[in-house]
Design an enzyme around this catalytic site. Structure first.
Site, mmCIF file in Angstrom:
data_model
loop_
_atom_site.group_PDB
_atom_site.id
_atom_site.type_symbol
_atom_site.label_atom_id
_atom_site.label_comp_id
_atom_site.label_asym_id
_atom_site.label_seq_id
_atom_site.Cartn_x
_atom_site.Cartn_y
_atom_site.Cartn_z
ATOM 1 N N ASN A 65 -11.526 9.255 13.702
ATOM 2 C CA ASN A 65 -10.394 10.110 14.022
ATOM 3 C C ASN A 65 -10.606 11.423 13.290
ATOM 4 O O ASN A 65 -11.162 11.437 12.197
ATOM 5 C CB ASN A 65 -9.118 9.398 13.537
ATOM 6 N N ALA A 66 -10.156 12.522 13.876
ATOM 7 C CA ALA A 66 -10.304 13.827 13.226
ATOM 8 C C ALA A 66 -9.636 13.844 11.852
ATOM 9 O O ALA A 66 -10.067 14.560 10.956
ATOM 10 C CB ALA A 66 -9.730 14.936 14.101
ATOM 11 N N CYS A 73 -13.143 0.812 10.366
ATOM 12 C CA CYS A 73 -14.496 0.264 10.413
ATOM 13 C C CYS A 73 -14.615 -0.865 11.432
ATOM 14 O O CYS A 73 -13.638 -1.547 11.744
ATOM 15 C CB CYS A 73 -14.896 -0.268 9.043
ATOM 16 N N GLU A 75 -15.969 -3.818 11.151
ATOM 17 C CA GLU A 75 -15.667 -5.147 10.638
ATOM 18 C C GLU A 75 -14.170 -5.428 10.676
ATOM 19 O O GLU A 75 -13.732 -6.504 11.087
ATOM 20 C CB GLU A 75 -16.176 -5.291 9.193
ATOM 21 N N CYS A 115 -13.698 -3.209 3.833
ATOM 22 C CA CYS A 115 -14.070 -4.333 4.710
ATOM 23 C C CYS A 115 -14.377 -5.587 3.899
ATOM 24 O O CYS A 115 -14.027 -6.697 4.297
ATOM 25 C CB CYS A 115 -15.253 -3.950 5.587
#
Length: 160
Positions: A65-66, A73, A75, A115
């Protein structure tokens, strides 16, 4: 004063063909998912594939996303999706692969800290370790028998 030593161990596969057949198939699905990643900013693509105890495979890839911190992620996309659609299923293996649009990723790319924490939560929830296989786009594959090899001093609900 005592010294605390923490050791980890990994299984190293020099090439994909050395993986067990079921894990090779899982890694191939992670590669397919990686190719669909939305990574216009980092140009670093990650794919994840989770094998569940009900035989289902759940895929994830990184979604950028900007507003950088708003991305997610691969995962965690896969883990949270599995938790949402199969809340009682156990994760029996995770395959992760990473590539870059700008260079050849030859070293195994492990999960990031966030993650690792998410994987730890699911290991604790299901009361069994989750084998994690990870690789770059090419080169060797590492297998960790548990996220505890990657995050040995895990923060969990026992601290709350």
């Amino acid at each position: 004063m005592k010294e605390l030593k923490i050791t980890t161990s990994f299984t190293v596969y020099e090439q994909l063909e050395e993986l067990p057949e079921e894990i090779l198939s899982l890694m191939q699905k992670a590669v397919e998912s990686r190719q669909k990643a939305y990574a216009p900013y980092s140009e670093f693509r990650v794919g994840a594939a989770l094998l569940l105890d009900n035989g289902e495979v759940v895929l994830g890839n990184n979604q950028e996303n900007a507003c950088y911190p708003s991305g997610l992620c691969a995962e965690r996309v896969a883990i949270y999706h599995a938790g949402a659609i199969y809340p009682d299923a156990r994760i029996t293996a995770i395959a992760i692969t990473a590539s870059s649009d700008n260079y050849e990723v030859k070293d195994p790319a492990p999960p990031c800290g966030a993650c690792r924490q998410s994987i730890a939560e699911y290991e604790i929830k299901q009361k069994q370790p989750i084998p994690i296989y990870f690789m770059g786009k090419s080169g060797k594959i590492l297998k960790s028998d548990s996220v505890k090899n990657l995050l040995p001093l895990t923060f969990d609900s026992s601290f709350l």
